[in-house]
Scaffold this motif. Structure first.
Motif, short mmCIF file in Angstrom:
data_model
loop_
_atom_site.label_atom_id
_atom_site.label_comp_id
_atom_site.label_asym_id
_atom_site.label_seq_id
_atom_site.Cartn_x
_atom_site.Cartn_y
_atom_site.Cartn_z
N PRO A 133 0.78 -1.24 0.00
CA PRO A 133 0.00 0.00 0.00
C PRO A 133 0.82 1.30 0.00
CG PRO A 133 -0.91 -1.55 1.59
CD PRO A 133 0.36 -2.16 1.06
N GLY A 134 2.04 1.27 0.52
CA GLY A 134 2.84 2.49 0.58
C GLY A 134 3.58 2.82 -0.71
N ARG A 135 3.60 1.89 -1.65
CA ARG A 135 4.32 2.13 -2.91
C ARG A 135 3.60 3.18 -3.74
NH1 ARG A 135 9.58 0.39 -2.90
NH2 ARG A 135 9.73 -1.87 -2.97
N ASP A 136 4.39 4.09 -4.33
CA ASP A 136 3.82 5.14 -5.15
C ASP A 136 4.81 5.45 -6.27
OD1 ASP A 136 2.26 7.20 -6.10
OD2 ASP A 136 3.06 8.67 -4.68
N PHE A 137 4.60 4.81 -7.40
CA PHE A 137 5.44 5.07 -8.57
C PHE A 137 4.54 4.96 -9.80
CE2 PHE A 137 5.89 0.54 -7.57
CZ PHE A 137 5.63 -0.07 -8.79
N PRO A 138 4.97 5.54 -10.93
CA PRO A 138 4.12 5.48 -12.13
C PRO A 138 3.81 4.04 -12.51
CG PRO A 138 5.96 7.02 -12.42
CD PRO A 138 6.21 6.29 -11.14
#
Length: 192
Positions: A133-138
């Motif tokens: 859930p914490g991953r944030d990438f294109p």
């Protein structure tokens, strides 16, 4: 001696910054959900997830020494140092934390690179590392969407994103990652 889940969490969480521990908690959650969805043992998935980044913040020279002195995969030393922690983490899981389950150890060992013929547990932990859930990438939302449909589709999308990023940055692509991706594509083609 094998550690209890609680002791393992206490030991491992103390070896990394809070932000990385939060990531590990996310990988634990995603691994358990994927294991339940795709028929793997959630407890084994969670154990591998707890330990997957145990060596991530160890000094590079310490990791190099462990690889060289313990007959680990010295070929890794020719590639990005970001790959080393997985091999060293599997070694630490076995030698420091008493993990004897080879599938759990391999899930730790290959969570960054993947490989051909990945076990179900290896695929789950590798994919969980992408979609926690914490991953944030294109592209992460698309990988999460695919992960709900097919373990292989999700993992191919994750590996594609890694390979694309490395190509964009003119970095060396670790051969196992390409082999893992191609193997998963073959598996999907065989299912059709």
């Amino acid at each position: 001696m094998e550690y209890s889940r609680e002791a393992l969490i206490e030991e491992v969480s103390g070896q990394m910054p809070d932000k990385r521990w939060k990531h590990t908690l996310g990988v634990m959650e995603a691994s358990v959900k994927l294991a339940q969805r795709y028929g793997a043992d959630p407890e084994r998935a969670e154990t591998a997830a707890i330990l997957h980044d145990v060596a991530k913040y160890w000094p590079v020279e310490q990791m190099r020494e462990i690889i060289e002195q313990n007959g680990l995969n010295t070929g890794l030393l020719k590639y990005d140092k970001q790959l080393w922690h997985a091999e060293v983490g599997a070694f630490a899981a076995e030698h420091d934390y008493g993990i004897t389950d080879t599938e759990v150890l391999d899930a730790i060992r290959y969570h960054t690179s993947g490989r051909e013929n990945m076990s179900l547990l290896e695929r789950i932990v590798c994919l969980a590392d992408y979609i926690e859930p914490g991953r944030d990438f294109p592209g992460v939302d698309e990988i999460r969407r695919l992960a709900k449909v097919s373990l292989e589709e999700g993992l191919i999308a994750g590996l594609d994103s890694t390979i694309s990023l490395l190509l964009e940055r003119r970095r060396i692509v670790f051969p196992l990652t390409v082999l893992a991706r191609n193997d998963l594509v073959r598996i999907l083609e065989d299912k059709r």
